[in-house]
Motif scaffolding. Sequence first.
Motif, short mmCIF file in Angstrom:
data_model
loop_
_atom_site.label_atom_id
_atom_site.label_comp_id
_atom_site.label_asym_id
_atom_site.label_seq_id
_atom_site.Cartn_x
_atom_site.Cartn_y
_atom_site.Cartn_z
N MET A 252 29.17 20.96 49.99
CA MET A 252 30.10 19.90 50.36
C MET A 252 29.43 18.90 51.28
O MET A 252 28.39 19.19 51.90
CB MET A 252 31.33 20.51 51.05
CG MET A 252 32.13 21.45 50.17
SD MET A 252 33.34 22.41 51.12
CE MET A 252 34.37 21.09 51.78
N ASP A 253 30.02 17.71 51.40
CA ASP A 253 29.50 16.71 52.33
C ASP A 253 29.38 17.32 53.72
O ASP A 253 30.25 18.06 54.18
CB ASP A 253 30.44 15.51 52.39
CG ASP A 253 30.31 14.61 51.17
OD1 ASP A 253 29.39 14.84 50.37
OD2 ASP A 253 31.15 13.70 51.02
N GLY A 254 28.29 16.96 54.40
CA GLY A 254 28.10 17.43 55.76
C GLY A 254 27.39 18.76 55.88
O GLY A 254 27.03 19.18 56.97
N ARG A 255 27.17 19.43 54.74
CA ARG A 255 26.47 20.72 54.75
C ARG A 255 25.12 20.56 54.06
O ARG A 255 24.92 20.98 52.93
CB ARG A 255 27.28 21.80 54.04
CG ARG A 255 28.45 22.35 54.82
CD ARG A 255 29.67 21.51 54.66
NE ARG A 255 30.89 22.18 55.15
CZ ARG A 255 32.09 21.63 55.13
NH1 ARG A 255 32.26 20.40 54.68
NH2 ARG A 255 33.14 22.30 55.57
N SER A 256 24.20 19.88 54.73
CA SER A 256 22.88 19.58 54.17
C SER A 256 22.99 18.84 52.84
O SER A 256 22.19 19.04 51.93
CB SER A 256 22.05 20.86 54.01
OG SER A 256 21.76 21.43 55.26
N VAL B 214 19.72 13.43 54.83
CA VAL B 214 20.22 14.80 54.74
C VAL B 214 21.35 14.92 55.76
O VAL B 214 21.11 14.97 56.97
CB VAL B 214 19.11 15.83 55.02
CG1 VAL B 214 19.67 17.26 54.95
CG2 VAL B 214 17.97 15.67 54.03
N ASP B 215 22.56 14.92 55.26
CA ASP B 215 23.74 14.95 56.13
C ASP B 215 24.13 16.39 56.40
O ASP B 215 24.74 17.05 55.58
CB ASP B 215 24.90 14.19 55.46
CG ASP B 215 26.17 14.24 56.29
OD1 ASP B 215 26.09 14.58 57.49
OD2 ASP B 215 27.25 13.95 55.74
N ASP B 216 23.76 16.87 57.58
CA ASP B 216 24.11 18.23 58.02
C ASP B 216 24.99 18.14 59.25
O ASP B 216 24.85 18.92 60.20
CB ASP B 216 22.84 19.02 58.31
CG ASP B 216 23.05 20.52 58.16
OD1 ASP B 216 23.95 20.92 57.41
OD2 ASP B 216 22.31 21.30 58.80
N SER B 217 25.90 17.15 59.22
CA SER B 217 26.67 16.80 60.42
C SER B 217 27.98 17.55 60.56
O SER B 217 28.72 17.33 61.51
CB SER B 217 26.97 15.30 60.39
OG SER B 217 27.78 14.97 59.27
N GLU C 293 28.35 11.57 60.76
CA GLU C 293 28.28 10.92 59.46
C GLU C 293 28.68 9.45 59.52
O GLU C 293 28.46 8.69 58.57
CB GLU C 293 29.17 11.65 58.44
CG GLU C 293 30.66 11.51 58.65
CD GLU C 293 31.24 12.50 59.66
OE1 GLU C 293 32.48 12.53 59.80
OE2 GLU C 293 30.45 13.21 60.31
N ARG C 294 29.23 9.02 60.66
CA ARG C 294 29.56 7.61 60.83
C ARG C 294 28.33 6.71 60.71
O ARG C 294 28.43 5.51 60.44
CB ARG C 294 30.20 7.39 62.21
CG ARG C 294 31.60 7.96 62.36
CD ARG C 294 32.11 7.73 63.77
NE ARG C 294 31.42 8.56 64.75
CZ ARG C 294 31.51 8.39 66.07
NH1 ARG C 294 32.22 7.37 66.57
NH2 ARG C 294 30.87 9.21 66.90
N ILE D 143 22.97 3.15 58.14
CA ILE D 143 21.60 3.44 57.72
C ILE D 143 21.36 2.91 56.31
O ILE D 143 20.33 2.28 56.03
CB ILE D 143 21.33 4.96 57.78
CG1 ILE D 143 21.35 5.46 59.23
CG2 ILE D 143 19.99 5.29 57.12
CD1 ILE D 143 21.25 6.97 59.37
N ARG D 144 22.30 3.14 55.43
CA ARG D 144 22.12 2.75 54.03
C ARG D 144 22.10 1.23 53.86
O ARG D 144 21.43 0.71 52.96
CB ARG D 144 23.20 3.37 53.17
CG ARG D 144 23.16 4.89 53.19
CD ARG D 144 24.18 5.51 52.26
NE ARG D 144 23.76 5.43 50.87
CZ ARG D 144 24.33 6.09 49.88
NH1 ARG D 144 25.37 6.88 50.13
NH2 ARG D 144 23.90 5.98 48.65
#
Length: 465
Positions: A316-320, A330-333, A447-448, A453-454
């Motif tokens: 899921m989002d936020g889990r690497s 790599v969103d691990d937030s 994740e904000r 960044i993009r």
Amino acid sequence: MNAYQRIANSNLTAAEIAGLCNAICLRPNGRTITSVELDSRQCGNGSLFFALKGEKTDGSAFLSDVDAKQAAAVVVSEEHVAKALSSFSGSVLVVKNVKESLHALAKSYAKRYGQVTNIGVTGSCGKSTTKEAIAKIASVLGPTAKTPGNLNSEYGLPLSMFALDGQTRYGVFEMGIDHVGEMDRMVDMLQPSIALVTNIGLSHVEKMGSPRIIAEQKARIFHTGLQAGFVSEACHYQQVLQKQARMPLIRYALSDIQARDLGLQGWEITYQGIQFRVRSVGRHLLEDVVGAIKVGQYLGADREQIATALEGFEPMDGRSFVHQSKVTIVDDSYNANPDSTTSILNYLSSLSWRGTKKVVLGPMKELGSLSPQAHRKVGMTLAATSFQKAYLYGREMEETARNLRRYGYRGHVVYTKDFEELEHVVHAQTREGDLFLLKASRSVAMERLIPSIRSATDRRRVHYA
């Protein structure tokens, strides 16, 4: 109405629900309850609203709002009966304790579907990935309900359980706890047939007191009447967990499979001679997939069914979760503790990368007196990695920033307590080809940074620093 709140499938009225949640129903009517809500803003036609008392607000303050949204019924404590009758036109269910009534309803509701094999998943990290992977496998075997998103608390679990219906064969639910006694209440509600503990770390140690107490409390998922219990071989508190369990726990480990590292593309897994790919990044998430495979095997899934279910699986989002464009993120937030932070830092450090590796670290919350030590440990880990730029944010990260150079870190360091400043600096220094790791506790909402960044490379040329 969300899928997990589809209690409408049971065609229950307020008077019938009162009998399931230890309530007295005033002004009964024939309206069918369509959903269960804890947030007045989510109420709609046919909702049953539980007026819970929170730390800052009391649900009874929003009864007029709920009435305007045509909710069918409300559940209130005895002290708010008069207010409910005057400000709400639908059925009023009166109870001594609103939270306990919610739990009683979920328990009674689940008992209506005795054909369901319920699986409970807990641990300091990895719960969501393990839950999602188990649900993928279970879905091949039959209709499956699962925890949506992160609804894994003693408030979220009952809402998740309302996804059960007469067609459901498996229920896969996260059971996250942050204080003593919470697991007992969740187990009483769900009474899982199968339980799995991923690991025990420092998450919530501030409220719990010590890692051992955390282990003892999570171990209570292994309740009397359990059919099978699973635990990772990597868990440091296996003896504590086994002491609580009423049967030998089934262990799982990375050695149960063969895995070829594909970097940010995930892993190629060989299980009993069959190959499939998953898009989970890092060894810690790979271990979660192995736990799901072992549970699936216990449920009766064969190797072909497991491979089919998990082919292309991603967290899921936020889990690497990997966002790939001109900049790779790599969103691990979703969460952070010393073990998960160290694991992902070391994994990405070993990854070959042409561009610049950058890490944005926020605080690891709820560590209590262990916080300074934990954040120093993260600094020691970071200093030995190949990350060339480190952006550190938050009061707790000051400990990391203060010691980073002393630990031998030679890269560029930015430290700030101001999120807008962090966002500005990160945006200004982003280049095409960068690899970013975002890691912090959930409350930080790191994740904000992703949109900023993009968008930073929209008018910039490729640049490899």
